[in-house]
Write a protein that holds these residues in place. Structure first.
Motif, short mmCIF file in Angstrom:
data_model
loop_
_atom_site.label_atom_id
_atom_site.label_comp_id
_atom_site.label_asym_id
_atom_site.label_seq_id
_atom_site.Cartn_x
_atom_site.Cartn_y
_atom_site.Cartn_z
N GLU A 63 97.11 88.84 -88.65
CA GLU A 63 97.22 88.20 -87.26
C GLU A 63 98.62 88.34 -86.59
O GLU A 63 98.64 88.49 -85.51
N ASP A 64 99.73 88.09 -87.36
CA ASP A 64 100.95 88.23 -86.69
C ASP A 64 101.08 89.71 -86.07
O ASP A 64 101.72 89.61 -84.95
N VAL A 65 100.78 90.72 -86.94
CA VAL A 65 100.77 92.17 -86.49
C VAL A 65 100.04 92.34 -85.10
O VAL A 65 100.62 92.87 -84.20
N ALA A 66 98.94 91.85 -85.11
CA ALA A 66 98.01 91.99 -83.97
C ALA A 66 98.91 91.39 -82.66
O ALA A 66 98.74 91.74 -81.55
N ASP A 71 103.15 99.36 -79.70
CA ASP A 71 102.46 100.52 -79.02
C ASP A 71 101.92 101.31 -80.05
O ASP A 71 100.94 102.00 -79.96
N ALA A 72 102.53 101.03 -81.52
CA ALA A 72 102.00 101.74 -82.58
C ALA A 72 102.22 101.05 -83.69
O ALA A 72 103.12 100.41 -84.03
N ASP A 90 91.62 94.70 -83.95
CA ASP A 90 90.61 95.02 -83.22
C ASP A 90 90.04 93.62 -82.67
O ASP A 90 89.66 93.50 -81.60
N ARG A 91 89.93 92.67 -83.71
CA ARG A 91 89.47 91.23 -83.13
C ARG A 91 90.50 90.83 -82.17
O ARG A 91 89.87 90.10 -81.20
N ALA A 92 91.79 91.13 -82.15
CA ALA A 92 92.50 90.35 -81.11
C ALA A 92 92.27 91.25 -79.84
O ALA A 92 92.99 91.01 -78.86
N GLY A 93 91.68 92.44 -79.66
CA GLY A 93 91.49 93.23 -78.55
C GLY A 93 92.61 94.06 -78.25
O GLY A 93 92.79 94.62 -77.06
N GLU A 94 93.65 94.15 -79.15
CA GLU A 94 94.67 95.11 -78.77
C GLU A 94 94.36 96.55 -79.45
O GLU A 94 93.38 96.80 -79.99
N ASP A 95 95.08 97.56 -78.63
CA ASP A 95 94.75 99.15 -78.89
C ASP A 95 96.05 99.95 -79.09
O ASP A 95 95.99 100.76 -78.55
N ALA A 126 95.12 111.08 -80.10
CA ALA A 126 94.38 110.14 -80.66
C ALA A 126 94.73 108.69 -80.72
O ALA A 126 96.05 108.47 -80.61
N ARG A 127 94.06 107.81 -81.05
CA ARG A 127 94.38 106.49 -81.25
C ARG A 127 94.31 105.66 -82.80
O ARG A 127 95.32 105.21 -83.30
#
Ligand SMILES: NC(=O)C1=CN([C@@H]2O[C@H](COP(=O)(O)OP(=O)(O)OC[C@H]3O[C@@H](n4cnc5c(N)ncnc54)[C@H](OP(=O)(O)O)[C@@H]3O)[C@@H](O)[C@H]2O)C=CC1
Ligand SMILES: CC(=O)N[C@@H](CCC(=O)OP(=O)(O)O)C(=O)O
Length: 314
Positions: A63-66, A71-72, A90-95, A126-127
């Motif tokens: 969760e901390d990382v999210a 950017d990567a 993914d849960r945090a909606g980050e990309d 690619a992501r």
């Protein structure tokens, strides 16, 4: 130009330690965080001399990382652990761009398989990129030029230095077990046997071993072909596929594993053939570099639009 903020998760480990100096010297990247639970709060430079001053290890949860809005993110974590970080992001909606060094996503069709010498176009932009396994990198680069000629499953005898087994204590990185010894393991069904068979869409048979040297992999590969090649024809075939690749060296000479250690290259050579259509070749690489960290840097650069070899000092 605004630098890209990159996080390295699993920075205490063998592969993470290789990535820190590469990321630190990259002109387009700010190494925003490096995670370790065990070294939490310690200065990175006390452990890795080429690390940037002022950077400390931090214990970071998924969760901390999210929440860091990077950017990567590079995941240099054990298999199974890496996925928890992907799920939290993914849960945090980050990309952010994610490069996963573990085996967790190598069979996931929604992820790009990061073997640049084969998939460069797919990786560019690619992501989510699954970095190939170390043995699997050498096996594929040696076999790809011959896949259309394979008459049966190639047999591959592989020997890895014990850094391939990571830092968690096990018989495969125990100096007492390895002293004057070579340890066969995973006699059938090694994950890289499945990975290469999946990627090549052709079965391979892989017999891994671990030896008392620290880093490097040597693979001796023998295949039956549908038609006989001369050694020169075999080498020319490999050159037609990879002759222009900066990180692949091709030669009729048999490469030695100690010459690959501490380099970013895969050396492929031998190319011995018989009139009956047998081909035997040898590939060597550094498991921690082209087998892991160097390839992760190539993939990160391609995904972010940088020169593929930025940060990789040849
Ligand atoms: N070694 C090699 O040659 C290669 C390895 N790989 C793959 O790369 C990945 C990393 O390998 P390697 O560097 O050898 O592994 P290491 O065992 O050397 O390092 C593992 C890292 O993950 C961290 N970690 C371990 N467990 C957890 C956890 N539960 N939560 C958060 N962090 C954790 C550790 O730091 P801390 O415990 O301090 O948090 C450490 O930084 C693995 O998936 C491996 O399969 C791929 C190719 C080659
Ligand atoms: C000597 C040794 O133990 N090597 C490791 C390979 C490291 C690697 O690339 O494994 P992943 O596929 O898990 O990323 C192994 O055989 O499991």
């Amino acid at each position: 130009m605004q630098k890209k903020r990159v996080g390295l998760i699993g920075a205490r480990g063998h592969t993470g330690a290789q990535l820190i100096p590469m990321l630190a010297r990259h002109p387009g990247i700010e190494l925003a965080c490096v995670s370790s639970r065990e070294l939490d709060g310690e200065a990175v430079v006390d452990h890795i001399p080429d690390a940037p001053a002022g950077l400390n290890f931090q214990a970071l949860t998924p969760e901390d990382v999210a929440a860091l809005k990077l950017d990567a993110v590079i995941l240099a974590l054990p298999n199974g652990v890496a996925s928890r970080f992907v799920e939290a992001i993914d849960r945090a909606g980050e990309d952010p761009i994610i490069i996963d060094l573990s085996a967790d996503r190598r069979f996931d069709a929604d992820w790009t398989y990061g073997l640049p010498e084969r998939n460069r176009d797919l990786i560019t932009g690619a992501r989510c990129i699954a970095n190939p396994g170390c043995y699997a990198t050498g096996m594929q680069l040696a076999l790809l030029p011959f896949v259309d000629l394979l008459a049966s499953a190639p047999r591959i005898f592989g020997v890895s230095g014990y850094s391939g087994a990571g830092t968690t204590p096990s018989p495969k990185n125990d100096p007492e077990v390895l002293r004057d010894n070579i340890l066969p393991y995973a006699l059938t069904g090694h994950i890289h046997e499945r990975e290469v068979s999946h990627q090549l869409e052709h079965p391979v048979v892989f017999m891994p071993h671990v030896a008392p040297f620290f880093r490097g992999i040597t693979l001796t590969i023998t295949c039956e072909l549908t038609r006989a090649l001369s050694p020169t024809e075999a080498l020319e075939r490999a050159r037609a596929s990879f002759g222009n690749e900066a990180l692949i060296t091709l030669s009729q000479d048999i490469p030695l594993v100690r010459d690959a250690a501490y380099t970013h290259r895969v050396n492929i050579g031998g190319f011995a053939t018989t009139d009956e259509g047998r081909l035997t070749l040898v590939a060597t690489l550094d498991n921690l570099l082209k087998g892991a960290a160097t390839q992760a840097m190539q993939n990160l650069n391609l995904a972010m639009g940088f020169n593929e070899l930025e940060g990789i000092s040849l």
